[in-house]
Design a protein around this motif. Structure first.
Motif, PDB file in Angstrom:
ATOM      1  N   ARG A  72     -49.639  -6.490  -9.927  1.00 48.51           N
ATOM      2  CA  ARG A  72     -49.998  -5.373  -9.488  1.00 48.51           C
ATOM      3  C   ARG A  72     -50.061  -5.329  -7.848  1.00 48.51           C
ATOM      4  NH1 ARG A  72     -54.744  -2.570 -12.394  1.00 48.51           N
ATOM      5  NH2 ARG A  72     -54.002  -0.809 -11.204  1.00 48.51           N
ATOM      6  N   GLU A  73     -50.374  -6.675  -7.510  1.00 44.92           N
ATOM      7  CA  GLU A  73     -50.744  -6.878  -5.907  1.00 44.92           C
ATOM      8  C   GLU A  73     -49.773  -6.072  -5.130  1.00 44.92           C
ATOM      9  OE1 GLU A  73     -52.337 -10.480  -4.422  1.00 44.92           O
ATOM     10  OE2 GLU A  73     -53.538 -10.719  -6.126  1.00 44.92           O
ATOM     11  N   ARG A  74     -48.476  -6.673  -5.267  1.00 46.30           N
ATOM     12  CA  ARG A  74     -47.538  -6.500  -4.149  1.00 46.30           C
ATOM     13  C   ARG A  74     -47.193  -4.803  -4.171  1.00 46.30           C
ATOM     14  NH1 ARG A  74     -41.796  -9.243  -2.398  1.00 46.30           N
ATOM     15  NH2 ARG A  74     -41.137  -7.652  -1.047  1.00 46.30           N
ATOM     16  N   PRO A  75     -46.879  -4.317  -5.258  1.00 43.94           N
ATOM     17  CA  PRO A  75     -46.505  -2.723  -5.314  1.00 43.94           C
ATOM     18  C   PRO A  75     -47.938  -1.935  -4.780  1.00 43.94           C
ATOM     19  CG  PRO A  75     -46.867  -3.497  -7.419  1.00 43.94           C
ATOM     20  CD  PRO A  75     -46.782  -4.683  -6.535  1.00 43.94           C
ATOM     21  N   LEU A  76     -49.069  -2.286  -5.178  1.00 44.40           N
ATOM     22  CA  LEU A  76     -50.215  -1.450  -4.875  1.00 44.40           C
ATOM     23  C   LEU A  76     -50.526  -1.775  -3.175  1.00 44.40           C
ATOM     24  CD1 LEU A  76     -52.659  -2.288  -7.598  1.00 44.40           C
ATOM     25  CD2 LEU A  76     -51.713   0.011  -6.909  1.00 44.40           C
ATOM     26  N   ILE A  77     -50.172  -2.812  -2.538  1.00 47.95           N
ATOM     27  CA  ILE A  77     -50.401  -3.036  -1.260  1.00 47.95           C
ATOM     28  C   ILE A  77     -49.529  -2.405  -0.492  1.00 47.95           C
ATOM     29  CG2 ILE A  77     -50.430  -4.766   0.599  1.00 47.95           C
ATOM     30  CD1 ILE A  77     -51.677  -6.824  -1.509  1.00 47.95           C
ATOM     31  N   GLU A  87     -49.278 -18.903  -1.494  1.00 44.62           N
ATOM     32  CA  GLU A  87     -48.730 -18.718  -0.186  1.00 44.62           C
ATOM     33  C   GLU A  87     -47.272 -18.417  -0.161  1.00 44.62           C
ATOM     34  OE1 GLU A  87     -50.670 -20.083   3.004  1.00 44.62           O
ATOM     35  OE2 GLU A  87     -51.946 -18.475   1.960  1.00 44.62           O
ATOM     36  N   GLU A  88     -46.408 -19.060  -1.116  1.00 44.01           N
ATOM     37  CA  GLU A  88     -45.037 -19.194  -0.923  1.00 44.01           C
ATOM     38  C   GLU A  88     -44.492 -17.667  -1.373  1.00 44.01           C
ATOM     39  OE1 GLU A  88     -46.319 -21.154  -4.587  1.00 44.01           O
ATOM     40  OE2 GLU A  88     -46.774 -21.284  -2.465  1.00 44.01           O
ATOM     41  N   GLN A  89     -45.375 -16.945  -2.040  1.00 43.27           N
ATOM     42  CA  GLN A  89     -44.991 -15.714  -2.510  1.00 43.27           C
ATOM     43  C   GLN A  89     -45.374 -14.499  -1.679  1.00 43.27           C
ATOM     44  OE1 GLN A  89     -45.547 -15.074  -6.762  1.00 43.27           O
ATOM     45  NE2 GLN A  89     -44.891 -17.245  -7.105  1.00 43.27           N
ATOM     46  N   SER A  90     -45.932 -14.899  -0.448  1.00 43.46           N
ATOM     47  CA  SER A  90     -46.648 -13.738   0.300  1.00 43.46           C
ATOM     48  C   SER A  90     -46.096 -13.407   1.762  1.00 43.46           C
ATOM     49  CB  SER A  90     -48.201 -14.337   0.624  1.00 43.46           C
ATOM     50  OG  SER A  90     -48.686 -14.447  -0.641  1.00 43.46           O
ATOM     51  N   ASP A  91     -44.757 -13.881   1.799  1.00 42.42           N
ATOM     52  CA  ASP A  91     -44.092 -13.593   3.242  1.00 42.42           C
ATOM     53  C   ASP A  91     -43.890 -12.170   3.613  1.00 42.42           C
ATOM     54  OD1 ASP A  91     -44.380 -16.403   3.652  1.00 42.42           O
ATOM     55  OD2 ASP A  91     -42.035 -16.640   3.381  1.00 42.42           O
ATOM     56  N   TRP A  92     -43.788 -11.388   2.381  1.00 41.17           N
ATOM     57  CA  TRP A  92     -43.577  -9.994   2.478  1.00 41.17           C
ATOM     58  C   TRP A  92     -44.728  -9.212   3.307  1.00 41.17           C
ATOM     59  CZ3 TRP A  92     -47.131  -6.972   0.283  1.00 41.17           C
ATOM     60  CH2 TRP A  92     -47.908  -7.613  -0.765  1.00 41.17           C
ATOM     61  N   LEU A  93     -45.800  -9.885   3.299  1.00 41.20           N
ATOM     62  CA  LEU A  93     -47.058  -9.157   3.930  1.00 41.20           C
ATOM     63  C   LEU A  93     -46.505  -8.940   5.355  1.00 41.20           C
ATOM     64  CD1 LEU A  93     -49.953 -11.194   2.531  1.00 41.20           C
ATOM     65  CD2 LEU A  93     -49.544  -8.562   2.426  1.00 41.20           C
ATOM     66  N   LEU A  94     -45.735  -9.966   6.145  1.00 46.82           N
ATOM     67  CA  LEU A  94     -45.360  -9.850   7.370  1.00 46.82           C
ATOM     68  C   LEU A  94     -44.451  -8.691   7.585  1.00 46.82           C
ATOM     69  CD1 LEU A  94     -44.809 -13.870   7.999  1.00 46.82           C
ATOM     70  CD2 LEU A  94     -46.882 -12.386   8.990  1.00 46.82           C
ATOM     71  N   GLU A  95     -43.883  -7.978   6.500  1.00 43.28           N
ATOM     72  CA  GLU A  95     -42.922  -7.178   6.677  1.00 43.28           C
ATOM     73  C   GLU A  95     -43.602  -5.773   6.489  1.00 43.28           C
ATOM     74  OE1 GLU A  95     -40.013  -8.154   3.593  1.00 43.28           O
ATOM     75  OE2 GLU A  95     -39.559 -10.104   4.682  1.00 43.28           O
ATOM     76  N   VAL A 101     -55.601  -8.166   8.208  1.00 45.66           N
ATOM     77  CA  VAL A 101     -56.387  -9.268   8.321  1.00 45.66           C
ATOM     78  C   VAL A 101     -56.584  -9.875   6.723  1.00 45.66           C
ATOM     79  CG1 VAL A 101     -58.832  -9.992   8.657  1.00 45.66           C
ATOM     80  CG2 VAL A 101     -57.741  -8.518  10.114  1.00 45.66           C
ATOM     81  N   LEU A 102     -56.419 -11.285   6.512  1.00 42.31           N
ATOM     82  CA  LEU A 102     -56.846 -11.599   5.396  1.00 42.31           C
ATOM     83  C   LEU A 102     -58.117 -12.105   4.949  1.00 42.31           C
ATOM     84  CD1 LEU A 102     -53.514 -13.830   5.022  1.00 42.31           C
ATOM     85  CD2 LEU A 102     -53.840 -11.539   4.224  1.00 42.31           C
ATOM     86  N   LEU A 103     -58.448 -11.925   3.752  1.00 43.54           N
ATOM     87  CA  LEU A 103     -59.965 -12.395   3.275  1.00 43.54           C
ATOM     88  C   LEU A 103     -59.775 -13.873   2.724  1.00 43.54           C
ATOM     89  CD1 LEU A 103     -61.565  -9.164   1.978  1.00 43.54           C
ATOM     90  CD2 LEU A 103     -61.802 -10.406   3.887  1.00 43.54           C
ATOM     91  N   ARG A 104     -59.006 -14.681   3.578  1.00 43.30           N
ATOM     92  CA  ARG A 104     -58.956 -16.016   3.152  1.00 43.30           C
ATOM     93  C   ARG A 104     -58.016 -16.761   4.216  1.00 43.30           C
ATOM     94  NH1 ARG A 104     -53.662 -16.680   1.909  1.00 43.30           N
ATOM     95  NH2 ARG A 104     -52.606 -14.885   1.056  1.00 43.30           N
ATOM     96  N   ARG A 105     -58.091 -18.085   4.283  1.00 44.02           N
ATOM     97  CA  ARG A 105     -57.285 -18.724   5.358  1.00 44.02           C
ATOM     98  C   ARG A 105     -55.876 -18.923   4.725  1.00 44.02           C
ATOM     99  NH1 ARG A 105     -57.545 -22.597   9.360  1.00 44.02           N
ATOM    100  NH2 ARG A 105     -60.089 -22.688   9.220  1.00 44.02           N
ATOM    101  N   SER A 106     -54.926 -18.762   5.634  1.00 42.95           N
ATOM    102  CA  SER A 106     -53.355 -18.902   5.309  1.00 42.95           C
ATOM    103  C   SER A 106     -52.859 -20.154   6.012  1.00 42.95           C
ATOM    104  CB  SER A 106     -52.567 -17.666   5.447  1.00 42.95           C
ATOM    105  OG  SER A 106     -51.312 -17.899   4.935  1.00 42.95           O
ATOM    106  N   GLU A 107     -52.240 -20.993   5.194  1.00 39.27           N
ATOM    107  CA  GLU A 107     -51.680 -22.154   6.204  1.00 39.27           C
ATOM    108  C   GLU A 107     -50.234 -21.596   6.456  1.00 39.27           C
ATOM    109  OE1 GLU A 107     -53.485 -24.748   7.042  1.00 39.27           O
ATOM    110  OE2 GLU A 107     -55.252 -24.269   5.799  1.00 39.27           O
ATOM    111  N   ARG A 108     -49.798 -20.767   6.397  1.00 40.13           N
ATOM    112  CA  ARG A 108     -48.168 -20.710   6.455  1.00 40.13           C
ATOM    113  C   ARG A 108     -47.922 -19.084   7.241  1.00 40.13           C
ATOM    114  NH1 ARG A 108     -43.974 -20.904   1.768  1.00 40.13           N
ATOM    115  NH2 ARG A 108     -42.745 -19.186   3.122  1.00 40.13           N
ATOM    116  N   LEU A 109     -49.109 -18.231   6.861  1.00 41.40           N
ATOM    117  CA  LEU A 109     -48.660 -16.919   7.466  1.00 41.40           C
ATOM    118  C   LEU A 109     -49.584 -16.623   8.729  1.00 41.40           C
ATOM    119  CD1 LEU A 109     -48.973 -14.824   4.079  1.00 41.40           C
ATOM    120  CD2 LEU A 109     -46.970 -15.665   5.165  1.00 41.40           C
TER     121      LEU A 109
END
Length: 330
Positions: free
Chosen positions: A107-112, A130-138, A144-152
């Motif tokens: 549910r995360e992606r459609p809700l966000i 991480e590898e499924q979160s690139d869409w956040l940049l679009e 602001v993330l509530l965690r550290r991201s190594e790739r975003l």
């Protein structure tokens, strides 16, 4: 018959300026000289004029609303994050729009994505890899993330998870405990960091670690895991849990099995949720400063909305809170 609400034309007439000047001032699209702005403020105060938020958003393209997604609002850690974030939002005249993804990755992606269309920026708590979160940049919105991201390349806020569990382990070693188990939640990326903290401390004294996992970061999951951990072939003297909810459920089940905490086994958690202060025994934990996390994340997002594009990770220092669940020295 009630008196009609003052209009923008009433403000313009009282201030002796054009309607366009009032509109630009209210919506923040243009600054004027101090005398003119003083007259405008005085007229607005005298008339008690309040701008229409919908009309204002149409002009400025801003909603004055910030979105916040949490993984589970029933978890007091996230409740406190929301409290901290909302406190700062209100101070800056923003409204907080909350979405609970209910620990459901599907549910995360459609809700966000839906939330992003209704707000000026977002604070995101996510379990997606991480590898499924690139869409956040679009999304096209400050994040602001509530965690550290190594790739975003996204600003973030979080605690030092390795230090948190290292501190707990060192505390237990100092009390004389030597047989350790970690009861984790493998679906969380920070779970590996927390295991590393325990192992790093134990490696320094030549001790090993048994790792167990639960299906959810909840009281119920902690209850279900207790018999598997405590009645198995390698019974630990100390159990470090992924969070306080798991720890509290574990203690409840241990008590039902006739296992005394901390005489028979020490138990710790992470988050320092309020329940830990009133449980029996009270729970040794690490304070992740949840409200401060929400406050810092919200301020970071508001800064981004104002043009601060700095990408940094802000680390909140964990604090060891010693209570009765580890009080027995072996």
């Amino acid at each position: 018959m009630s008196k009609p609400s003052p209009t923008i034309r009433d403000v313009a007439a009282l201030a002796g300026v054009s309607v366009g000047t009032v509109s630009k001032f209210i919506n923040g699209t243009k600054r004027f000289s101090e005398p003119v702005e003083a007259k405008l403020k005085a007229a607005i105060d005298e008339l008690g004029y309040q701008s229409n938020p919908l009309a204002r958003s149409m002009v400025t393209k801003q909603t004055r609303t910030i979105g916040l997604t949490v993984l589970d609002i029933s978890n007091p850690h996230f409740t406190n994050v929301v409290k901290g974030a909302n406190r700062v939002a209100l101070r800056h005249d923003y409204t907080l729009l909350l979405v609970d993804v209910d620990e459901n990755q599907a549910r995360e992606r459609p809700l966000i994505e839906t939330l992003a269309r209704r707000v000026d920026g977002l604070i995101v708590s996510s379990r997606l890899p991480e590898e499924q979160s690139d869409w956040l940049l679009e999304l096209g919105k400050p994040l602001v993330l509530l965690r550290r991201s190594e790739r975003l390349s996204i600003p973030s806020v979080g605690i030092d998870n390795r230090l948190a569990t290292f501190m707990l382990t060192r505390h237990l070693l100092d009390l004389g405990y030597r047989d350790f188990a970690y009861l984790g939640f493998g679906q969380a990326r920070i779970n590996d960091e927390r295991i590393f903290g325990v192992r790093d401390c134990l490696n320094q004294v030549g001790l090993g670690l048994d790792v167990h996992d639960v299906h959810a970061p909840t009281n119920r999951a902690g209850e279900h895991a207790c018999s598997r951990v405590m009645l198995g072939p390698r019974r630990p003297q100390a159990v470090i849990c992924y969070n306080d909810l798991i720890a509290l459920g574990f203690i409840k089940a241990a008590t039902a099995l006739g296992i005394n905490v901390p005489r028979d086994v020490a138990v710790t958690g992470i988050d320092n949720v309020p329940y830990g202060e009133i449980s029996a025994p009270t729970l040794t934990s690490v304070d992740t400063q949840s409200e401060a996390m929400g406050e810092i994340a919200m301020q970071k997002l508001i800064d981004a909305l104002a043009g601060d594009e700095a990408v940094e990770h802000i680390t909140i220092e964990p604090r060891l809170i010693v209570r009765e669940s580890t009080a027995h020295s072996r």
